[in-house]
Scaffold this active site. Structure first.
Site, mmCIF file in Angstrom:
data_model
loop_
_atom_site.group_PDB
_atom_site.id
_atom_site.type_symbol
_atom_site.label_atom_id
_atom_site.label_comp_id
_atom_site.label_asym_id
_atom_site.label_seq_id
_atom_site.Cartn_x
_atom_site.Cartn_y
_atom_site.Cartn_z
ATOM 1 N N CYS A 2 -42.109 -34.879 -22.002
ATOM 2 C CA CYS A 2 -40.648 -35.013 -22.046
ATOM 3 C C CYS A 2 -39.954 -33.837 -21.335
ATOM 4 C CB CYS A 2 -40.083 -35.063 -23.460
ATOM 5 S SG CYS A 2 -40.907 -36.246 -24.521
ATOM 6 N N ARG A 27 -41.533 -35.317 -15.889
ATOM 7 C CA ARG A 27 -42.190 -34.966 -17.152
ATOM 8 C C ARG A 27 -42.349 -36.167 -18.083
ATOM 9 N NH1 ARG A 27 -42.226 -29.550 -18.022
ATOM 10 N NH2 ARG A 27 -42.467 -29.900 -20.245
ATOM 11 N N TRP A 73 -41.558 -39.053 -22.626
ATOM 12 C CA TRP A 73 -42.917 -39.549 -22.432
ATOM 13 C C TRP A 73 -43.445 -39.733 -23.847
ATOM 14 C CZ3 TRP A 73 -48.025 -38.097 -23.478
ATOM 15 C CH2 TRP A 73 -49.013 -38.704 -22.695
ATOM 16 N N ASN A 97 -38.877 -31.611 -27.021
ATOM 17 C CA ASN A 97 -40.146 -31.819 -26.305
ATOM 18 C C ASN A 97 -41.218 -31.092 -27.116
ATOM 19 O OD1 ASN A 97 -42.269 -31.982 -24.447
ATOM 20 N ND2 ASN A 97 -41.617 -30.109 -23.429
ATOM 21 N N GLY A 98 -42.248 -31.828 -27.517
ATOM 22 C CA GLY A 98 -43.308 -31.222 -28.327
ATOM 23 C C GLY A 98 -43.720 -32.193 -29.416
ATOM 24 N N GLU A 478 -60.860 -35.212 -5.114
ATOM 25 C CA GLU A 478 -59.401 -35.107 -5.045
ATOM 26 C C GLU A 478 -58.801 -36.279 -4.243
ATOM 27 O OE1 GLU A 478 -57.210 -33.596 -6.555
ATOM 28 O OE2 GLU A 478 -55.461 -33.537 -5.254
ATOM 29 N N LYS A 482 -56.133 -38.935 -5.797
ATOM 30 C CA LYS A 482 -54.829 -39.228 -5.187
ATOM 31 C C LYS A 482 -54.643 -40.742 -5.069
ATOM 32 C CE LYS A 482 -53.091 -36.267 -5.606
ATOM 33 N NZ LYS A 482 -53.589 -35.019 -6.137
ATOM 34 N N GLU A 485 -54.157 -42.442 -8.636
ATOM 35 C CA GLU A 485 -52.964 -42.172 -9.440
ATOM 36 C C GLU A 485 -51.695 -42.727 -8.835
ATOM 37 O OE1 GLU A 485 -52.136 -38.007 -10.048
ATOM 38 O OE2 GLU A 485 -52.791 -37.498 -8.038
ATOM 39 N N HIS A 501 -78.578 -42.681 -6.068
ATOM 40 C CA HIS A 501 -79.061 -42.720 -7.446
ATOM 41 C C HIS A 501 -78.257 -43.685 -8.314
ATOM 42 C CE1 HIS A 501 -81.820 -39.464 -6.613
ATOM 43 N NE2 HIS A 501 -80.833 -38.849 -5.987
ATOM 44 N N LYS A 600 -45.809 -35.006 -14.919
ATOM 45 C CA LYS A 600 -46.240 -33.901 -14.054
ATOM 46 C C LYS A 600 -46.879 -32.765 -14.836
ATOM 47 C CE LYS A 600 -45.798 -31.509 -9.979
ATOM 48 N NZ LYS A 600 -46.992 -31.972 -9.281
HETATM 49 C C1 F6R Z 1 -52.846 -34.921 -10.013
HETATM 50 C C2 F6R Z 1 -52.152 -33.940 -10.818
HETATM 51 C C3 F6R Z 1 -52.746 -33.556 -12.118
HETATM 52 C C4 F6R Z 1 -52.548 -32.057 -12.367
HETATM 53 C C5 F6R Z 1 -53.026 -31.702 -13.783
HETATM 54 C C6 F6R Z 1 -52.937 -30.211 -14.049
HETATM 55 O O1 F6R Z 1 -52.197 -35.138 -8.802
HETATM 56 O O2 F6R Z 1 -51.116 -33.466 -10.452
HETATM 57 O O3 F6R Z 1 -54.089 -33.918 -12.196
HETATM 58 O O4 F6R Z 1 -53.257 -31.342 -11.415
HETATM 59 O O5 F6R Z 1 -52.250 -32.386 -14.732
HETATM 60 O O6 F6R Z 1 -51.622 -29.761 -13.936
HETATM 61 P P1 F6R Z 1 -51.311 -28.228 -13.714
HETATM 62 O O7 F6R Z 1 -51.847 -27.854 -12.389
HETATM 63 O O8 F6R Z 1 -49.825 -28.138 -13.779
HETATM 64 O O9 F6R Z 1 -51.983 -27.488 -14.826
#
Ligand code: F6R
Length: 605
Positions: A2, A27, A73, A97-98, A478, A482, A485, A501, A600
């Site tokens: 949130c 968020r 969220w 938030n929490g 990675e 990408k 997600e 394997h 995020k």
């Molecule tokens: C993927 C992504 C997430 C963050 C993860 C850690 O694109 O953004 O996998 O990398 O939630 O977030 P931070 O780096 O803020 O600890």
């Protein structure tokens, strides 16, 4: 998770709150709400869905000069209007938030006192607790303080009262920042949400309560003791939080990578002297460090996997990498002569913060690599290296990742010098290598138009396999992350040699296989793996840096990436994969900057 925001000042609160809330939407975005105070009345609007949907029902606008807003969220209670914040009890209105962990017991007690609840959230107990204390004669600020003392769990709170033009903010284990304007105050989950409104910030610490009224600010802790906090000045401009002509923040942020990497190098690399120094960092006696741990989540975890390879190969110190949510519960064997490196864009990821606490408890030296000034990991670690990526707003991390890898490369050079493992000449040459990266990336980006066409060609496939080796295996991970997600297409990554394997059974003409294959020491081995895919009619997308790649003729698609030294390959190889995922998602019409179910910064477990 949130996002919360608050305002108290002389301007109309509604546009300020909505504007900041849009910036916090990364968020969480399953429902949103706003509360505006005007002449002793608080008007509340809440809506399931995104901030724009909230805006629609507020078309008439609110006129007051104080208010709160929230983007949610869901944790407790489904995404719905009744569970959306703000929550109200009597005269008290709250955004949170929490997680209130003891909300069931608190609710039971409050019910016995006659309180009625209208939502399924944990948050709703907070305004009821405050009302309870008000009814017993406490003033507003005291009622908040007494209520917080009863709560276990985490909170970032904005609180207002219908009969008192006062804004209260409080923080424990969820991020919260105060923005200080000219006779006005802002509250937000992060500083970038307030870019353009003020550049003066106070990063609240756990158990802080901020009471704002009539242009003055009082800070206390939950025991009621006055506390003092430093005002930080941030030099981020309003334009950094705008799309600047790009369709999505993610695309803008991909294109910002040359600049972000340059900014991460500035002031730290002294090429002539062959030195790398971090102004903000005082490392302990490095000779006593017997082992390094690197812990993070998601994309930042992939940066750690790359960091491990760089640090081990160049420093010959063993490095363990862990996913933060695993590390915190597995009773790691860690001691005083060890160093824990936490990598995080936001600096607020709950599991990574818990890993920091675990590392500190065990006496390790804790270093964070962070993008957000004032974040918990930046503040509470023993040392911090900032990645100067600027605000990253797209939920899918791009420029934060390449700056993390750049910062870890600089750390490796810094430690190499300090440990006497690298002479000035070596460091000078390696600084020259990374200084060339922004220009090489720019050239790559300028010539990347064809990737949109690739996206069009591959957007219909339902599964992808990504392969890489050595320092580029994390790039396969990675690249697959990408794609998953933002396009919601299933993608898996394997170390190329591991394919035979098991995953090789999946390969047929309907399985695109993305191969990251620079001309390094594992190149020949990867060629054999490409051969194995080709023999099973797999659809090969080859990302290579040598003109004479033996397997180019077997690939369905070939994309050329600039050749760079081994440790820096991940930075250039991830960029076309970011663009590939972006174009597929954009063509499929998904919500690229705010993909479903994601947020995020993941501030819950
Ligand atoms: C993927 C992504 C997430 C963050 C993860 C850690 O694109 O953004 O996998 O990398 O939630 O977030 P931070 O780096 O803020 O600890």
């Amino acid at each position: 998770m949130c996002g919360i925001v608050g305002y108290l000042g002389n301007d109309r609160a509604y546009p300020i709150l909505i504007d900041a809330l849009k910036k916090l939407e990364y968020r969480g975005y399953d429902s949103a709400g706003i509360a505006i105070w005007r002449n002793g009345k608080i008007e509340v609007a809440r809506k399931k869905g995104k901030v724009d949907e909230l805006r629609e029902i507020c078309a008439s606008g609110f006129e007051g000069t104080m208010g709160l807003a929230h983007t949610r969220w869901a944790t407790h209670g489904t995404p719905s209007e009744r569970n959306a914040h703000p929550h109200r009890a009597g005269d008290v209105v709250v955004v949170h938030n929490g997680i209130v962990e003891n909300y069931i017991e608190l609710k039971e007690g409050l019910r016995k006192d006659g309180h009625k609840f209208l939502s399924d959230t944990d948050t709703e107990v907070i305004p009821h607790l405050i009302t309870n204390h008000l009814n017993k004669g406490a003033d507003f600020a005291e009622a908040v303080r007494l209520s917080l003392a009863e709560i276990t769990g985490s909170y970032a709170l904005g609180i207002i009262h219908e009969k008192d033009r006062m804004l209260i903010a409080a923080k424990k284990e969820s991020p919260l920042v105060l923005g200080i304007g000219d006779g006005e105050f802002f509250v937000a989950s992060d500083a970038p949400a307030l870019i353009g409104r003020t550049n003066r910030f106070i990063f609240l610490e756990d158990n802080d309560i901020a009471v704002m009224k009539d242009g003055s600010l009082r800070l206390m802790d939950v025991e009621g003791n006055e506390v003092e906090r430093k005002v930080h000045v941030l030099h981020w401009s309003g334009a950094m939080a705008e799309k600047g002509g790009y369709k999505h923040f993610m695309l803008k942020e991909i294109f910002e990578q040359p600049m972000a990497i340059s900014d991460t190098l500035i002031g730290r690399v002294k090429e002539e002297q062959g030195e790398v120094e971090f102004e903000e960092l005082k490392l302990p006696g490095l000779k006593r460090i017997k082992r390094i741990w690197m812990v993070a989540c998601g994309t930042s975890y992939h940066a750690c996997l790359i960091g491990k390879q760089m640090l081990e190969a160049n420093l010959r110190i063993p490095v363990e990498v862990d996913i933060a949510s695993e590390f915190r519960y597995r009773d790691p064997i860690m001691g005083r002569d060890e160093m824990l490196i936490l990598v995080s864009q936001s600096g607020e990821t709950a599991d990574t913060i818990a890993a920091m606490k675990e590392g500190k408890r065990r006496g390790a030296y804790v270093l964070s690599v962070c993008n957000v000034l004032g974040s918990t990991l930046a503040r509470d670690a023993d040392g911090v290296i900032f990645t100067h990526a600027g605000p990253e707003i797209g939920v899918a991390s791009t420029k934060a990742f390449t700056t993390q890898v750049s910062a870890l490369y600089l750390l490796m050079l810094h430690m190499g010098r300090k440990l006497g493992l690298m002479g000035n000449e070596v460091v000078r040459a390696r600084i020259a290598d990374i200084k060339k990266i922004p220009h090489k990336l720019q050239t790559l980006l300028d010539g990347a138009g064809s990737i949109e066409e690739l996206g069009r060609k591959y957007m219909g496939f339902k599964n992808f396999l990504y392969l890489g080796r050595g320092i580029n295996f994390p790039i396969a991970l990675e690249g697959a992350l990408k794609l998953k997600e933002i396009s919601y297409i299933h993608a898996e990554a394997y170390a190329a040699g591991e394919m035979k394997h098991g995953p090789i059974a999946l390969i047929d003409e309907n399985m695109p296989v993305v191969v990251v294959s620079p001309n390094d020491q594992t190149y020949k081995k990867t060629c054999s793996n490409v051969e194995e895919v080709a023999a099973r009619r797999g659809n090969i997308l080859l990302f290579k840096d040598t003109d004479a790649h033996e397997m180019a003729a077997k690939a369905n698609v070939v994309f050329h990436v600039p050749a760079v030294p081994y440790d820096l390959q991940p930075i250039v190889h991830i960029v076309p994969l970011q663009l590939f995922a972006y174009h597929i998602a954009n063509l499929l019409g998904t919500d690229v900057d705010q993909p479903r179910n994601l947020a995020k910064s993941v501030t819950v477990e």
